[in-house]
Structures are given as C-alpha cells and as structure tokens.
Design a protein around this motif. Structure first.
Motif, PDB file in Angstrom:
ATOM      1  N   ARG A  29       0.830  -1.185   0.000  1.00 40.62           N
ATOM      2  CA  ARG A  29       0.000   0.000   0.000  1.00 40.62           C
ATOM      3  C   ARG A  29       0.875   1.250   0.000  1.00 40.62           C
ATOM      4  NH1 ARG A  29      -3.056   2.383   5.113  1.00 40.62           N
ATOM      5  NH2 ARG A  29      -3.491   4.417   4.221  1.00 40.62           N
ATOM      6  N   PRO A  34       3.159  -2.576  -7.743  1.00 44.07           N
ATOM      7  CA  PRO A  34       3.432  -4.003  -7.560  1.00 44.07           C
ATOM      8  C   PRO A  34       4.895  -4.258  -7.229  1.00 44.07           C
ATOM      9  CG  PRO A  34       2.136  -3.624  -9.535  1.00 44.07           C
ATOM     10  CD  PRO A  34       2.577  -2.285  -9.050  1.00 44.07           C
ATOM     11  N   PHE A  74       0.390  -7.375  -6.326  1.00 43.12           N
ATOM     12  CA  PHE A  74      -0.123  -6.159  -5.696  1.00 43.12           C
ATOM     13  C   PHE A  74      -1.418  -6.492  -4.960  1.00 43.12           C
ATOM     14  CE2 PHE A  74      -1.890  -1.789  -5.597  1.00 43.12           C
ATOM     15  CZ  PHE A  74      -0.833  -1.197  -4.929  1.00 43.12           C
ATOM     16  N   LEU A  75      -1.924  -5.512  -4.250  1.00 41.23           N
ATOM     17  CA  LEU A  75      -3.159  -5.683  -3.489  1.00 41.23           C
ATOM     18  C   LEU A  75      -4.256  -6.213  -4.392  1.00 41.23           C
ATOM     19  CD1 LEU A  75      -2.985  -2.327  -1.524  1.00 41.23           C
ATOM     20  CD2 LEU A  75      -2.176  -4.583  -0.831  1.00 41.23           C
ATOM     21  N   GLY A  76      -5.082  -7.092  -3.874  1.00 40.01           N
ATOM     22  CA  GLY A  76      -6.049  -7.788  -4.702  1.00 40.01           C
ATOM     23  C   GLY A  76      -7.462  -7.242  -4.615  1.00 40.01           C
ATOM     24  N   TYR A  80     -10.616  -4.678  -2.166  1.00 40.23           N
ATOM     25  CA  TYR A  80     -11.542  -3.660  -2.640  1.00 40.23           C
ATOM     26  C   TYR A  80     -12.962  -3.959  -2.157  1.00 40.23           C
ATOM     27  CZ  TYR A  80     -14.328  -1.045  -6.065  1.00 40.23           C
ATOM     28  OH  TYR A  80     -15.251  -0.231  -6.667  1.00 40.23           O
TER      29      TYR A  80
ATOM     30  N   ALA B  85      -6.217   1.768  -2.026  1.00 42.04           N
ATOM     31  CA  ALA B  85      -4.914   1.588  -2.666  1.00 42.04           C
ATOM     32  C   ALA B  85      -5.042   0.650  -3.854  1.00 42.04           C
ATOM     33  CB  ALA B  85      -3.900   1.058  -1.667  1.00 42.04           C
ATOM     34  N   TYR B  86      -5.844  -0.379  -3.683  1.00 39.66           N
ATOM     35  CA  TYR B  86      -6.094  -1.294  -4.793  1.00 39.66           C
ATOM     36  C   TYR B  86      -6.703  -0.547  -5.964  1.00 39.66           C
ATOM     37  CZ  TYR B  86      -8.607  -4.629  -7.670  1.00 39.66           C
ATOM     38  OH  TYR B  86      -9.097  -5.329  -8.732  1.00 39.66           O
ATOM     39  N   GLU B  87      -7.727   0.200  -5.656  1.00 40.64           N
ATOM     40  CA  GLU B  87      -8.475   0.907  -6.687  1.00 40.64           C
ATOM     41  C   GLU B  87      -7.577   1.892  -7.438  1.00 40.64           C
ATOM     42  OE1 GLU B  87     -11.724   2.940  -4.987  1.00 40.64           O
ATOM     43  OE2 GLU B  87     -12.776   3.206  -6.889  1.00 40.64           O
ATOM     44  N   ASN B  89      -4.543   1.724  -8.041  1.00 40.39           N
ATOM     45  CA  ASN B  89      -3.572   1.084  -8.898  1.00 40.39           C
ATOM     46  C   ASN B  89      -4.216   0.280 -10.007  1.00 40.39           C
ATOM     47  OD1 ASN B  89      -0.979  -0.625  -9.538  1.00 40.39           O
ATOM     48  ND2 ASN B  89      -0.459   1.053  -8.158  1.00 40.39           N
ATOM     49  N   THR B  93     -10.692   0.003 -12.939  1.00 43.55           N
ATOM     50  CA  THR B  93     -11.633   0.734 -12.103  1.00 43.55           C
ATOM     51  C   THR B  93     -11.673   2.205 -12.468  1.00 43.55           C
ATOM     52  OG1 THR B  93     -10.823  -0.737 -10.389  1.00 43.55           O
ATOM     53  CG2 THR B  93     -12.383   0.956  -9.716  1.00 43.55           C
ATOM     54  N   ARG B 260      -0.760  -1.741 -17.163  1.00 43.86           N
ATOM     55  CA  ARG B 260      -1.312  -2.001 -15.830  1.00 43.86           C
ATOM     56  C   ARG B 260      -0.598  -1.251 -14.711  1.00 43.86           C
ATOM     57  NH1 ARG B 260      -4.366  -5.880 -13.315  1.00 43.86           N
ATOM     58  NH2 ARG B 260      -3.566  -4.952 -11.436  1.00 43.86           N
ATOM     59  N   SER B 261       0.742  -1.138 -14.809  1.00 41.08           N
ATOM     60  CA  SER B 261       1.482  -0.703 -13.624  1.00 41.08           C
ATOM     61  C   SER B 261       2.021   0.718 -13.706  1.00 41.08           C
ATOM     62  CB  SER B 261       2.627  -1.682 -13.372  1.00 41.08           C
ATOM     63  OG  SER B 261       3.315  -1.915 -14.582  1.00 41.08           O
TER      64      SER B 261
END
Lengths: 270, 270
Positions: A29, A34, A74-76, A80, B85-87, B89, B93, B260-261
């Motif tokens: 975070r 990633p 990375f966070l999954g 969310y 944080a997920y969102e 990255n 979304t 993506r990153s």
DNA sequence: AACATATGCCTCTTACAACGGACATACGCA
DNA sequence: TGCGTATGTCCGTTGTAAGAGGCATATGTT
C-alpha cells in the motif's frame, strides 16, 4: 520517509504469520506499485521462504493479485470488496459525502474528511472545490500527524504522554526539514480541542491554509475532521465565513453519528 | 444461501491461522453487520479460543474494529484504505468510471461493471440511469454466477470441467427455486463467448433484462463485463441500440487494458 | 431455585508453520 | 569467461500458534 515497516520488537522472536501478512499488505500500500516476492522479503527484512509462502496464501485468498508474468504482485480485488463492505456499514462515510458536497459548493474550496489510520493522518474522502485550478491531495495516503491541522484535533482525546508515545519522533520533523517541538504541538492540540477548531497555513506547501473542525462521537471524542483547503488569500478574505460553514457542517455531522449498526438495506428498487 | 463458509477439506487437519482470519473477514462481509467473537466462532464452526485470538490480532492490525461496548466487531478502517490503494492502482476501475457514465447517459439505463469475486459474480461499480425510478443493485454483493447474464461471459475462458468444478452445485438453483441444467448453462457460456455478448431477461426479478458485454485483457480473456439493466419493454424497443452502445464501450475499454502498472501519480496539483 | 444457553477467558498439548540455509537459475558487468 | 547480484525453490528443525476442553459469569426460561 518511513521506508521500513516495523516488523517486531523482540529481535529473537519468531514473527506470527498473520502479522507478517499484514506487513506485506501495508508495504504494498505504501509503495503504491506491484513488487516481487523477493523484493518484499528484502524490504521487510523477513525470511524469504516465509514471505513466499505467505504471498502464496494471500494470492489464494485474493488479497493479493499477480499483476504480470514476471511474478509481481499487488493488493487484490478482495480488499476492494472488503473495503466496500466496510464503507457500506460505516455511517460516517455515507453521511459525509453530502456534507463534503455542501462544503465544496458553498465555499468553492476543496473539502475533505480526515481520520487517523494507525498513527498517521490520512484523507478518507475528498470533494474538490469549484475553481478552475483545484487543490487536491492523495486520498488514503498516510501523512505524519503533526504536519496537518486536523492532526491537532484527531489526537486531542489522548493525554500528553499518550500523544508522545503515539506519534513517532520522526514525524515531528516537518517537510521543510525543521523540527516541531512536541510541547508546542501538544499546546496546539489542547487549544484546538478547547476551541473546537484549528486552522493554520499548511506546512506541506506555501500557498494553502487548512481549516479543520472535529466530528465527534457520542462520547465527545474526535473520530474524524472536516477540512477546507483554501489558497491563502481566499482563506484570509473569507476566514470567518469558511470557519462558520465548516463548524456548522461538522457539528451537524456529529449529531448523525448515533446509529452505527443499521443493516444497510440497499436492495433492488425500481 | 451459503450460510456456512468453507473452512477446510481434510477434516482432521489443523487450519492455518491466516485462512481462518480470512474466513472471519468474509463472514462479516457476507453478514453485513457486526458480530461478537463467539457468534463468529459458532458460525464458522471454528474453535473459540482460536477465533478470539485471531480477532484480537485483527483488531490490533485495524482490519477489524470494535463497534460497541458489547464486544461486537466489524470490518475495520484499514480494509477501506487497502481497498482505496487497490483501486488507485487498478486501471480498469479508474477507466471504467467514464464508460459507465457514458453508457448511463446514452441509454438512460443503469450501467454496471461486473467481475468475479472468488466463485461468485459481483457488481464492482455501478452508475444509475437517468430515469425517475431507477434500477439498482448492491455493489460488492456476491451472487451465484448462473443467475446473471455476465456470468456466462466471466467463466468463458474455462473448460466445461473447470466451470462445473468452479461453480458450486447449489448455485444452479435459481432464485425462483428451479434448477438450471449445468449443460444448458455451459451451452450459453459458449454461445455468449462466440457472440461476444449475452442478454436475457433477468432471473432474479420479472421486470428487467440484462445486457452484458465482455471486457477482455491482452490474452482475450474476459476479466470483467459491462452491463446494462433495463426494464423489459425498453429493452425490447431499443435492443439493437443498447447492444451496439454496450459492445462499443466494452471493446473500447478492452483496448485500454494494456498498461497495468503505471505509477498512479495523483500528487498535489494547484 | 434449578436449568439451559451464550459468552469470555484460561491452560496444556502437539501438529505444523516460520525459519535458516542450501541449491539452482538468470542476468548484468568487468 | 568469470564474478556478483537478484531471484525462485526445496528441505530439516524447532518454536509456537491452533486447537480441545474446563471454569466462571450473565441472562433468560421453566
């Protein structure tokens, strides 16, 4: 700042898997991008084999996700959804959207809801103001408490000792490089609590002023703040109006904080 | 349905703490309201002492929160922040917000982004249509895959056997009580995949029709769907237009799924 | 009062997860 | 070509966390 995550106090002790897993989530975070398992292990100075195993478990559970073919994770998505569920049950988040809108429209300035996240300050929600050039900040990013106006209010329920223990010493070093005297900070905390308001020219930049008002729960404890971020000239010109508007909204929001566990019935409705 | 969470396959085996912790989070998410540790232990049929200990650890980490003085706990603020944080990255979304808006405005119907969450279908994002009486559903709530149009597309990358293994047999029981033949379902999956589109009159109610189009990643795999939910008469009247608009948006969104990153630079901007 | 149920907390045992470290591969650089 | 670094995998050891069960309290029911 704060590149290394705290892992454990007693050095010889074997860390619990759960805690290591949380460290991994926190690290990603904070990193905001990633990383590969090995990088993570090194960054956390945790045993590689353990980190690999934990990451496998976290991937399995959907709390982490593979982001490419090179092994970066990375966070999954699951996080969310869990976050959505939290939000749905948390009145404050729901309620305050309307207040942020109202504040942003009435003042044309950026309005924020701020809270503590662990021992850091963070912006939980934001509504940008109605200006051609808007001021915004990163929602969800941890910031040292003493850097912020809201910080004065968010720790006001603690004793002096608790505050000093709560805030890492390093966080009193301001973005300018100067160090804020903790005693000065505490004095400001007490004054802010008494006044039910705090405002200063933002320490993180040189063109804004922040206004903060406490959102209090039943016990009178400040669980969040409503903030306005205004350019300094506007802040000076409209100080009293902004302050009054903000205090009004925060007081209003506080009264809505009574019912916590309503079942949140958002069913299908034609 | 699905009151009990799956804990483990081999009965004699000792469950891993991490997995139990995730079960606790999932349980609270599904339950949508706070619960006491003992209740949770009973609901998961997990040993009480373990659950108490895990909950203490989760509280400590902020993934759970005490909601009152009676010991009830619920998902914690930290999950909200991790979700943010997920969102931040996750390109999809961010990107799709604009597409949902566009769909909702052009068709005046409710538009959704749907994905798999584990072995369930779920609405990840929603934009309500511009009508006096709007159709909406619960964002983030798990729904059996066979109940939904999107479900046909979301599992289309699997083999027949994988699909049958992936979807719990109970999920083929529709909300009406009737059972959908898995072979029929699979046939629809293949057809939907070939057509790049699926639409049917919603099984969960008797007044809407759902349109679903796949959002595909580089490999052509359907990672999400864009949906329209329309009243049946409107759906009939504007079928071709809705379908075309939806396919257009989904194809467009698919092309944006390459990078993506990127580091997600949402810095302070005046 | 006697009983059933829900809840929290504690202790002891042992299965196993966390760990250290060896091994294998891939890459960049001199 | 050889060396250093980054990376992923495997295995044996051992510290400890998951689990079973007991005790105590609170509440409601007969």
């Amino acid at each position: 700042m704060q590149t290394k995550i705290k892992t454990n106090e007693t050095p010889g002790r074997r860390a619990r898997g759960l805690d290591r897993a949380f460290d991994i989530l926190d690290y990603l975070r904070e990193r905001k991008s990633p990383a590969r398992p090995n990088q993570i292990a090194v960054a956390l100075s945790a045993p590689r084999s353990t980190v690999y195993e934990l990451i496998a478990a976290l991937l399995e559970a959907g709390l982490l996700e593979q982001t490419d073919a090179e092994g970066n994770v990375f966070l999954g998505r699951k996080l969310y959804f869990l976050g959505l569920a939290y939000e749905a049950n948390f009145d404050l988040t729901r309620e305050c959207r309307a207040y942020l809108d109202r504040l942003a429209i009435e003042t044309r300035e950026t309005a924020q809801l701020c809270m503590l996240d662990g021992n850091k300050y963070t912006v939980a929600m934001m509504r940008e103001g109605a200006r051609p050039f808007r001021i915004s900040s990163n929602v969800g990013e941890p910031v040292p408490v003493p850097w912020t106006a809201s910080g004065r209010l968010l720790v006001s329920h603690m004793t002096d000792e608790e505050i000093l223990e709560f805030i890492p010493a390093a966080d009193f070093v301001l973005p300018t490089g100067a160090t804020l005297n903790p005693r000065t900070f505490i004095a400001e905390v007490r004054q802010a609590d008494k006044a039910g308001f705090f405002s200063f020219e933002t320490l993180a930049d040189n063109f804004t002023r922040c206004f903060a008002a406490p959102v209090r729960d039943h016990g009178g404890r400040c669980v969040a703040t409503l903030c306005l971020i205004a350019p300094r000239n506007d802040a000076q010109q409209y100080f009293e109006r902004y302050k009054a508007t903000l205090l009004d909204a925060a007081a209003d929001l506080s009264t809505k904080l009574t019912s916590r566990s309503l079942p949140s019935s958002r069913t299908i409705s034609l």
